[in-house]
Design a protein around this motif. Structure first.
Motif, short mmCIF file in Angstrom:
data_model
loop_
_atom_site.label_atom_id
_atom_site.label_comp_id
_atom_site.label_asym_id
_atom_site.label_seq_id
_atom_site.Cartn_x
_atom_site.Cartn_y
_atom_site.Cartn_z
N ILE A 157 28.42 44.60 36.20
CA ILE A 157 29.85 44.57 35.90
C ILE A 157 30.05 44.40 34.39
CG2 ILE A 157 30.14 42.08 36.25
CD1 ILE A 157 32.85 42.81 37.64
N GLY A 158 30.94 45.19 33.82
CA GLY A 158 31.11 45.19 32.38
C GLY A 158 32.18 44.22 31.90
N LYS A 159 32.25 44.10 30.61
CA LYS A 159 33.28 43.27 29.98
C LYS A 159 34.68 43.73 30.39
CE LYS A 159 34.81 42.00 25.29
NZ LYS A 159 34.53 42.26 23.85
N CYS A 160 34.80 45.01 30.68
CA CYS A 160 36.09 45.58 31.08
C CYS A 160 36.60 45.01 32.39
CB CYS A 160 35.96 47.10 31.21
SG CYS A 160 34.56 47.63 32.27
N CYS A 161 35.69 44.53 33.25
CA CYS A 161 36.06 44.15 34.61
C CYS A 161 35.66 42.74 35.02
CB CYS A 161 35.46 45.14 35.61
SG CYS A 161 36.03 46.84 35.38
N PHE A 162 34.83 42.07 34.22
CA PHE A 162 34.41 40.72 34.60
C PHE A 162 35.45 39.71 34.12
CE2 PHE A 162 31.61 36.86 33.95
CZ PHE A 162 31.55 36.56 35.31
N GLU A 163 36.44 39.50 34.96
CA GLU A 163 37.55 38.60 34.66
C GLU A 163 37.23 37.20 35.16
OE1 GLU A 163 42.07 37.94 36.34
OE2 GLU A 163 41.35 39.98 36.08
N THR A 164 37.38 36.19 34.30
CA THR A 164 37.03 34.82 34.67
C THR A 164 38.12 33.83 34.27
OG1 THR A 164 35.97 34.23 32.58
CG2 THR A 164 34.63 35.40 34.18
N GLU A 165 37.99 32.64 34.82
CA GLU A 165 38.87 31.54 34.42
C GLU A 165 38.21 30.78 33.27
OE1 GLU A 165 41.79 31.11 35.66
OE2 GLU A 165 41.73 32.35 37.47
N GLU A 166 38.90 29.78 32.75
CA GLU A 166 38.43 29.06 31.58
C GLU A 166 37.16 28.26 31.86
OE1 GLU A 166 40.24 26.33 27.93
OE2 GLU A 166 41.40 26.60 29.78
N ASP A 167 36.98 27.76 33.11
CA ASP A 167 35.80 26.97 33.39
C ASP A 167 34.52 27.80 33.29
OD1 ASP A 167 36.52 28.45 35.65
OD2 ASP A 167 35.66 27.01 37.04
N VAL A 168 34.56 29.02 33.79
CA VAL A 168 33.40 29.92 33.68
C VAL A 168 33.19 30.31 32.22
CG1 VAL A 168 32.46 32.18 34.31
CG2 VAL A 168 33.62 30.77 36.04
N PHE A 169 34.27 30.62 31.54
CA PHE A 169 34.21 30.97 30.12
C PHE A 169 33.51 29.88 29.31
CE2 PHE A 169 36.34 30.34 25.97
CZ PHE A 169 35.91 31.50 25.31
#
Length: 245
Positions: A157-169
């Motif tokens: 999965i690319g940067k274009c689609c790997f959406e995360t919340e702040e905790d994962v970030f």
């Protein structure tokens, strides 16, 4: 450079950096693990037998992947490793594989030492530096110079689609100044897992690295995507065979 190739009629993805070695990534056309699609169980079993036959091997060595950072060097008589996300081999004719459906597949191979590894780097494994830990284990326990290792970072999965919340970030991005690694949109973070693993490999001393641009979410017609298919999907695989010589 990555390119699609034909493995005895089966579509696979290879890299020009290791084109003369049996190191590649499978596609939907060559499913080896059925995942949550039981209707593909028989096809996957047939394909695994086909793989063994065409690679002139005896068995496939794999693991129960748990999104951790446990790394194992395979032994002569063991074909399955519990709670393991990276396998290393230097035994002639060993065939290793791990399975993916968005997580980052990493192959390491040292032609000089005739040794290789296959790594499952999900976001948790990436945060735990499983790629770097595998390279370090190859160095310490098999005496392999990282400069002799070629690394392939496969389709994920690319940067274009790997959406995360702040905790994962926060677990993944330690240096917020490295803007190439992420983008923030509407209070969500989009993270480049492949580039993160590239940096981890560089930090481990590996310099010869090919990184695949393909996003499994965007290209779910060719690869499996857990997010795109909402968890109901099979797996593509990373395959490494150690040469017999």
């Amino acid at each position: 450079m990555f390119y699609f190739d034909n493995f005895f009629g089966k579509k696979i993805l290879k890299s020009s950096l290791l084109e003369n070695f049996d190191c590649f990534f499978t596609t939907r056309e060559f499913v080896l693990t059925s995942g949550s699609l039981p209707e593909l169980t028989r096809e996957a079993e047939q394909n695994r037998n086909f793989l063994i036959k065409k690679l002139n091997g005896e068995k496939i060595i794999t693991a129960k992947q748990v999104h951790g950072n446990n790394v194992e060097i395979i032994s002569e008589d063991k074909i399955f490793y519990d709670n393991t996300d990276a396998l290393i081999a230097n035994k002639k004719n060993s065939i290793m594989l791990m399975n993916f459906a968005d997580c980052v597949p990493v192959i390491l191979y040292s032609p000089k030492d005739n040794a290789g590894a296959v790594i499952h780097a999900g976001w948790r494994g990436t945060a735990l530096n499983i790629a770097g830990k595998t390279a370090e284990k190859m160095k310490k326990e098999l005496n392999i110079n990282p400069k002799n290792i070629t690394a392939l970072i496969g389709p994920a999965i690319g940067k274009c689609c790997f959406e995360t919340e702040e905790d994962v970030f926060n677990q993944l991005i330690k240096d917020k100044s490295q803007k190439k690694l992420y983008e923030k949109k509407n209070e969500k973070y989009f993270i480049d897992l492949k580039l993160l693993n590239y940096n981890l490999l560089v930090n481990s001393g590996i310099r010869n690295i090919d990184i695949c641009d393909y996003c499994t979410f965007c290209m779910s017609d060719i690869f499996f995507s857990y997010r795109k298919d909402k968890g109901v999907t099979a797996r593509h695989s990373a395959v490494v065979k150690i040469r017999g010589r």
